[in-house]
Design a protein around this motif. Sequence first.
Motif, PDB file in Angstrom:
ATOM      1  N   VAL A 106       0.850  -1.194   0.000  1.00 47.09           N
ATOM      2  CA  VAL A 106       0.000   0.000   0.000  1.00 47.09           C
ATOM      3  C   VAL A 106       0.887   1.246   0.000  1.00 47.09           C
ATOM      4  O   VAL A 106       2.069   1.176   0.352  1.00 47.09           O
ATOM      5  CB  VAL A 106      -0.966   0.035   1.212  1.00 47.09           C
ATOM      6  N   ASN A 107       0.313   2.381  -0.424  1.00 49.08           N
ATOM      7  CA  ASN A 107       1.061   3.636  -0.460  1.00 49.08           C
ATOM      8  C   ASN A 107       1.661   3.962   0.899  1.00 49.08           C
ATOM      9  O   ASN A 107       0.992   3.834   1.915  1.00 49.08           O
ATOM     10  CB  ASN A 107       0.147   4.789  -0.876  1.00 49.08           C
ATOM     11  N   GLY A 108       2.910   4.382   0.882  1.00 42.46           N
ATOM     12  CA  GLY A 108       3.553   4.820   2.105  1.00 42.46           C
ATOM     13  C   GLY A 108       4.185   3.713   2.917  1.00 42.46           C
ATOM     14  O   GLY A 108       4.826   3.969   3.931  1.00 42.46           O
ATOM     15  N   ALA A 109       4.023   2.477   2.458  1.00 46.03           N
ATOM     16  CA  ALA A 109       4.575   1.348   3.221  1.00 46.03           C
ATOM     17  C   ALA A 109       6.096   1.349   3.209  1.00 46.03           C
ATOM     18  O   ALA A 109       6.736   0.780   4.104  1.00 46.03           O
ATOM     19  CB  ALA A 109       4.056   0.029   2.658  1.00 46.03           C
ATOM     20  N   GLY A 110       6.666   2.020   2.212  1.00 48.26           N
ATOM     21  CA  GLY A 110       8.120   2.023   2.089  1.00 48.26           C
ATOM     22  C   GLY A 110       8.581   1.176   0.910  1.00 48.26           C
ATOM     23  O   GLY A 110       9.713   0.701   0.875  1.00 48.26           O
ATOM     24  N   LYS A 111       7.691   1.024  -0.066  1.00 48.30           N
ATOM     25  CA  LYS A 111       7.971   0.163  -1.207  1.00 48.30           C
ATOM     26  C   LYS A 111       9.141   0.696  -2.045  1.00 48.30           C
ATOM     27  O   LYS A 111      10.097  -0.038  -2.302  1.00 48.30           O
ATOM     28  CB  LYS A 111       6.706   0.053  -2.067  1.00 48.30           C
ATOM     29  N   THR A 112       9.049   1.968  -2.451  1.00 45.41           N
ATOM     30  CA  THR A 112      10.108   2.530  -3.294  1.00 45.41           C
ATOM     31  C   THR A 112      11.454   2.502  -2.581  1.00 45.41           C
ATOM     32  O   THR A 112      12.470   2.095  -3.141  1.00 45.41           O
ATOM     33  CB  THR A 112       9.753   3.985  -3.678  1.00 45.41           C
ATOM     34  N   GLY A 280      13.076  -3.401   7.626  1.00 48.98           N
ATOM     35  CA  GLY A 280      13.578  -2.036   7.443  1.00 48.98           C
ATOM     36  C   GLY A 280      13.784  -1.402   8.803  1.00 48.98           C
ATOM     37  O   GLY A 280      12.888  -1.386   9.634  1.00 48.98           O
ATOM     38  N   VAL A 281      15.002  -0.899   9.024  1.00 48.67           N
ATOM     39  CA  VAL A 281      15.322  -0.329  10.333  1.00 48.67           C
ATOM     40  C   VAL A 281      15.875   1.087  10.201  1.00 48.67           C
ATOM     41  O   VAL A 281      16.651   1.545  11.038  1.00 48.67           O
ATOM     42  CB  VAL A 281      16.315  -1.225  11.116  1.00 48.67           C
ATOM     43  N   GLY A 282      15.484   1.788   9.141  1.00 49.61           N
ATOM     44  CA  GLY A 282      15.936   3.164   8.961  1.00 49.61           C
ATOM     45  C   GLY A 282      15.803   3.578   7.510  1.00 49.61           C
ATOM     46  O   GLY A 282      15.374   2.785   6.666  1.00 49.61           O
ATOM     47  N   GLU A 283      16.140   4.836   7.231  1.00 49.53           N
ATOM     48  CA  GLU A 283      15.937   5.367   5.888  1.00 49.53           C
ATOM     49  C   GLU A 283      17.172   5.246   5.006  1.00 49.53           C
ATOM     50  O   GLU A 283      17.109   5.494   3.810  1.00 49.53           O
ATOM     51  CB  GLU A 283      15.483   6.821   5.987  1.00 49.53           C
TER      52      GLU A 283
HETATM   53  P1  GDP Z   1       5.945   3.884  -0.877  1.00 49.83           P
HETATM   54  O1  GDP Z   1       4.810   4.831  -1.047  1.00 49.83           O
HETATM   55  O2  GDP Z   1       5.487   2.550  -0.373  1.00 49.83           O
HETATM   56  O3  GDP Z   1       6.815   3.750  -2.084  1.00 49.83           O
HETATM   57  O4  GDP Z   1       6.828   4.467   0.321  1.00 49.83           O
HETATM   58  P2  GDP Z   1       8.257   5.179   0.284  1.00 49.83           P
HETATM   59  O5  GDP Z   1       9.318   4.223  -0.106  1.00 49.83           O
HETATM   60  O6  GDP Z   1       8.160   6.447  -0.454  1.00 49.83           O
HETATM   61  O7  GDP Z   1       8.456   5.442   1.857  1.00 49.83           O
HETATM   62  C1  GDP Z   1       7.602   6.279   2.613  1.00 49.83           C
HETATM   63  C2  GDP Z   1       8.413   6.929   3.733  1.00 49.83           C
HETATM   64  O8  GDP Z   1       8.834   5.945   4.667  1.00 49.83           O
HETATM   65  C3  GDP Z   1       9.678   7.609   3.242  1.00 49.83           C
HETATM   66  O9  GDP Z   1       9.827   8.819   3.958  1.00 49.83           O
HETATM   67  C4  GDP Z   1      10.777   6.622   3.612  1.00 49.83           C
HETATM   68  O10 GDP Z   1      12.019   7.253   3.819  1.00 49.83           O
HETATM   69  C5  GDP Z   1      10.234   6.033   4.876  1.00 49.83           C
HETATM   70  N1  GDP Z   1      10.770   4.680   5.171  1.00 49.83           N
HETATM   71  C6  GDP Z   1      10.754   3.593   4.374  1.00 49.83           C
HETATM   72  N2  GDP Z   1      11.298   2.518   5.003  1.00 49.83           N
HETATM   73  C7  GDP Z   1      11.675   2.943   6.230  1.00 49.83           C
HETATM   74  C8  GDP Z   1      12.292   2.319   7.379  1.00 49.83           C
HETATM   75  O11 GDP Z   1      12.610   1.118   7.413  1.00 49.83           O
HETATM   76  N3  GDP Z   1      12.515   3.106   8.464  1.00 49.83           N
HETATM   77  C9  GDP Z   1      12.167   4.438   8.479  1.00 49.83           C
HETATM   78  N4  GDP Z   1      12.417   5.124   9.595  1.00 49.83           N
HETATM   79  N5  GDP Z   1      11.578   5.036   7.449  1.00 49.83           N
HETATM   80  C10 GDP Z   1      11.342   4.322   6.327  1.00 49.83           C
END
Ligand code: GDP
Length: 302
Positions: A106-112, A280-283
């Motif tokens: 889903v959007n925002g999950a951290g996929k990209t 995932g444990v950080g950005e």
């Molecule tokens: P997408 O919409 O699923 O593609 O989500 P994005 O990859 O754009 O990630 C959404 C936000 O979550 C971004 O600000 C990322 O930097 C953050 N993010 C993704 N994975 C992690 C993680 O493991 N830890 C933290 N703290 N932030 C994360």
Amino acid sequence: KASWLSRLTRGLSRTGQSIGGLFVGAKVDDALYEELETALIMADAGMEATEKLLGALRVKVRKEKITDAAQVKTALRDLIAEHLAPLERAFPLDRPAPQVVMIAGVNGAGKTTSIGKLAHAFQANNKKVLLAAGDTFRAAAREQLVIWGERNNVAVIAQDGGDPAAVAFDAVNAGRARGMDIVMVDTAGRLPTQLHLMEELKKIRRVVGKADAQAPHEVLLVVDGNTGQNALAQIRAFDAAINLTGLVVTKLDGTAKGGVLAAVAAGSQGVRPVPVYWIGVGEGMDDLQPFVAKEFAAALVG
Ligand code: GDP
């Protein structure tokens, strides 16, 4: 390694009190078990896992005549590790090329972000990576992936508009023609409320299989650890549609709800215990780590 583990530990103990803190100077009595129960539920471990773990803990404490709280803590940590162990699986990197990995969420999950980290990790393992931008509708999503690819010297197959399944099909063929090891197929993120929009994903899966009968070799769901119990509904819905082979659980550095992995392992709410390849444990680029049950249990207990 120490730094991301401590971030994970800090994240998982965000309720203000780490589970480990409950043992400090504690007596081994019913009050302790009650506090542990509350803490595990608060960490989103769910009823099934919580009862199973604490039931097993009581048995062990009785059998081994444990009276020291610190030893109870160790016993709980070991039981959680054992409980989570079935979710642990190393991602197979040795399949015949090109290995096709479809990625949903889903959007925002951290996929990209996770796709970027994964491509980076695969490259570090001397794998040639190709990306397919399966989100043909949201230009922003596509651009983000393309920019990431340019920066890291990874080709991205993208197309403005049109059928995401066609992009995926082209990418698999291009991957074969260009001698790629891994083709990662990104798919359009949907809103958490649009879990029913699964037909497009099913089609991508089907069409990828026409380009290569073995593909997709892996079907991953990226799920935000912050969503706690909601993650279970997401796993269930995506699994029903596209038959997941693995999870990437993100943002465990900033959440107190990481206990949800215990709920996944317990099959709570009808979820299939889908293996967790990475957390995932950080950005940062290196903040995607293989899921290791023992490490996770230690971080959860604190
Ligand atoms: P997408 O919409 O699923 O593609 O989500 P994005 O990859 O754009 O990630 C959404 C936000 O979550 C971004 O600000 C990322 O930097 C953050 N993010 C993704 N994975 C992690 C993680 O493991 N830890 C933290 N703290 N932030 C994360």
